[in-house]
Scaffold this active site. Structure first.
Site: not given
Length: 255
Positions: A123, A144, A153, A243
């Site tokens: 990201e 993840h 995220d 998350e």
């Protein structure tokens, strides 16, 4: 001409800074001058580092890159602490929000020079205005699902934005590994270059941009990122909260 060196240039052990007379700032991620291993310390330090970059008005163009053969492909999960503890996750939650917000608050053009596999925190790359990649680069959301937690995220916002909703969700759900050629064809990467040409091209583009007036550079970045900032601000907190729920449930998860 810029001659001073800010204090933050020597503040972060996993970041190397250099800046030329045109205000082109190069930021190189590393662990002991080799490819970066992402840790709890880098998770914390990058928040402050990107803030320092954003508030330094002598920066006119930023190049972000890695070291060695990888942009970022290793993580030390243990260093992040006990993510099943809500109080521990609260720290990750805050830092996870701020790091993307601070990246997007860098109000000058940002070039990502992806020097090799980018398997986590991609990201960061997707907040850039120009993305260059070496021929050995690959892209994946590795950590993840390997840890059994929601990819919340920021990848959940930015990959569907870049790839399109259907393909972006597929990428995250299947942990698809995109070759650099695929990433180029899908519009993620702007240019693919031999490894030894990558930084030269990044610097060439940075010098081209630096010919523009400073306010033109700053306000163009503001204009081009406004939509992304809105989407990130809307989605990052919610994604990290989801998350965190799955992180706290790890101790009870049945595999």
């Amino acid at each position: 001409m810029i001659t001073t060196q800010p204090a933050y240039f020597t503040k972060y052990e996993n970041l190397d800074f250099s800046r030329d007379q045109n205000g082109i700032l190069e930021v190189r991620m590393h662990t002991k001058n080799a490819s970066l291993i992402f840790t709890g310390k880098t998770h914390q330090d990058f928040v402050d580092a990107f803030y320092d970059i954003s508030r330094d008005r002598d920066n006119r163009v930023v190049i972000l890159t890695g070291t060695g053969d990888a942009w970022m492909d290793q993580i030390d999960f243990q260093s992040l602490g006990d993510v099943t503890n809500p109080r521990e996750w609260d720290k990750i939650f805050w830092e996870g929000k701020k790091v993307l917000q601070n990246l997007l608050d860098i109000e000058v053009p940002v070039i990502s020079a992806v020097n090799g596999p980018a398997l986590l925190h991609t990201e960061y790359i997707l907040t850039s205005d120009i993305i260059l990649a070496s021929e050995n680069a690959v892209f994946q959301d590795m950590p993840h699902f390997n840890a059994g937690i929601v990819p919340g995220d920021g990848v959940h916002v930015l990959w569907p934005l870049v790839l399109g909703q259907s393909r972006g969700r597929y990428f995250l759900l299947t942990q698809e590994k995109l070759t650099v050629q695929q990433a180029h064809e899908l519009g993620v990467v702007n240019e693919v270059l031999p490894s030894d040409k990558l930084m030269n091209r990044a610097r060439e583009l940075a010098r081209q941009l630096a010919k523009q007036p400073t306010l033109t550079l700053r306000y163009t970045r503001v204009a081009l990122t406004q939509h992304i900032k809105r989407l990130v601000n809307e989605g990052i907190g919610y994604g990290l909260a989801l998350e965190g729920i799955t992180a706290t449930d790890l101790r009870n998860a049945q595999h």
